[in-house]
Design an enzyme around this catalytic site. Structure first.
Site, PDB file in Angstrom:
ATOM      1  N   HIS A 172       0.936  -1.241   0.124  1.00  0.00           N
ATOM      2  CA  HIS A 172       0.183  -0.031  -0.001  1.00  0.00           C
ATOM      3  C   HIS A 172       1.032   1.220  -0.048  1.00  0.00           C
ATOM      4  O   HIS A 172       0.543   2.273  -0.508  1.00  0.00           O
ATOM      5  CB  HIS A 172      -0.902   0.110   1.088  1.00  0.00           C
ATOM      6  CG  HIS A 172      -2.013  -1.142   1.427  1.00  0.00           C
ATOM      7  ND1 HIS A 172      -2.004  -2.129   2.112  1.00  0.00           N
ATOM      8  CD2 HIS A 172      -3.063  -1.132   0.724  1.00  0.00           C
ATOM      9  CE1 HIS A 172      -2.849  -2.976   1.857  1.00  0.00           C
ATOM     10  NE2 HIS A 172      -3.529  -2.681   1.069  1.00  0.00           N
TER      11      HIS A 172
ATOM     12  N   GLY B 246      -3.385  -1.711  -7.125  1.00  0.00           N
ATOM     13  CA  GLY B 246      -2.396  -2.680  -7.073  1.00  0.00           C
ATOM     14  C   GLY B 246      -2.673  -3.788  -8.129  1.00  0.00           C
ATOM     15  O   GLY B 246      -3.652  -4.201  -8.169  1.00  0.00           O
TER      16      GLY B 246
ATOM     17  N   ASP C 242      -4.576  -7.571  -7.431  1.00  0.00           N
ATOM     18  CA  ASP C 242      -6.041  -7.899  -7.428  1.00  0.00           C
ATOM     19  C   ASP C 242      -6.154  -7.477  -8.958  1.00  0.00           C
ATOM     20  O   ASP C 242      -6.864  -6.602  -9.313  1.00  0.00           O
ATOM     21  CB  ASP C 242      -7.067  -7.044  -6.600  1.00  0.00           C
ATOM     22  CG  ASP C 242      -6.531  -7.569  -5.141  1.00  0.00           C
ATOM     23  OD1 ASP C 242      -6.473  -8.703  -4.930  1.00  0.00           O
ATOM     24  OD2 ASP C 242      -6.119  -6.577  -4.393  1.00  0.00           O
TER      25      ASP C 242
END
Length: 262
Positions: A39, A149, A152
């Site tokens: 993240h 990202g 996924d």
């Protein structure tokens, strides 16, 4: 010295915070919290490309088809704020459920092709919940660029289609998968694995990365590991996989070499 991160909850607070920055460009990173280095890399890219960076932290209940999975999802608010401040976020937004779902989830976004395969087949309703909340978040923030990202990847492709279909004025930016030093894709779910589970997950990631082998050969190799395969599939030049390790569902994907493209 960098300004202290601003924490907001209501939509009105968020919009006031965005307006106060007066930036010509806004970068947005939507998350469900339990943040990690992956993240942080999204936030850092948003920081490099925009005047203002916003991160939302919202554990969206409508995308969980398993109530126990929702209950077990880690909530780490204070640690998340610290990571976001270090990564360069200006605003962290903790949306209020009663504002996001003032309609009690009567209005929903359904996609009828890509959302029905891979994770969509294994998790009925998951992508409807995801697409519904993402559209709401995009409409509220009105960012210049929004970052997702590639871990996924199915989600990323669905969000790209959503933004195009509904003329959402934000660029959807895909960012490379962040992995640990042994190749395991970083995930909030990894924290639920014990030492043996982490070893298995890393062995899985190593096997998946060898894209020159056939799916059948990969299945034979994975059968030697203490894991359960949810799906393993090649689609549109990528290899997708979902597994269960110690009861924890993990996903990963990688680009296939050209000679393997279907």
């Amino acid at each position: 010295m960098a300004a202290k991160i601003r924490i907001v909850e209501s939509i009105a607070e968020l919009r006031a915070a965005i307006d106060s920055k007066g930036s010509p460009s806004v970068g947005f990173v939507p998350t469900m919290g339990a943040l990690h280095v992956g993240h942080a890399s999204l936030v850092e890219r948003a920081r490099a490309e925009n005047g203002t960076v916003i991160v939302s932290v919202f554990v969206n209940p409508t995308q969980f088809n398993d109530p126990q999975d929702l209950e077990r999802y880690p909530r780490t608010r204070e640690a998340d704020i610290i990571l976001l401040e270090k990564s360069g976020a200006d605003i962290v937004w903790f949306p209020r459920y009663d504002e996001i779902y003032a309609d009690k989830y009567r209005y929903q976004i359904h996609e009828n092709e890509l959302s029905l395969v891979l994770c969509g087949k294994s998790r009925p309703g998951h992508f409807t919940g995801m697409l519904t909340v993402v559209l709401k978040l995009l409409q509220i923030v009105r960012a210049t660029k929004t970052y997702f990202g590639e871990k996924d990847y199915q989600q990323l492709e669905l969000v790209r289609g959503l933004a195009t279909t509904f003329f959402v004025a934000t660029e959807i930016v895909g960012c490379a998968i962040s992995r640990d030093d042994q190749g395991l894709a970083l995930s909030s779910r990894n924290a639920r694995l014990g030492p043996a589970g982490l070893e298995t997950a890393r062995a899985f990631a190593k096997e998946l990365a060898v894209t020159s082998r056939s799916l059948e050969d990969l299945r034979i190799s994975l059968a030697k590991l203490p894991l359960e395969i949810d799906y393993l599939e090649d689609r549109s030049g990528r290899r997708y996989a979902a597994i269960f390790v110690e009861g924890v569902r993990l996903i990963d994907n990688c680009e296939l070499k050209k000679e393997n493209h279907s």
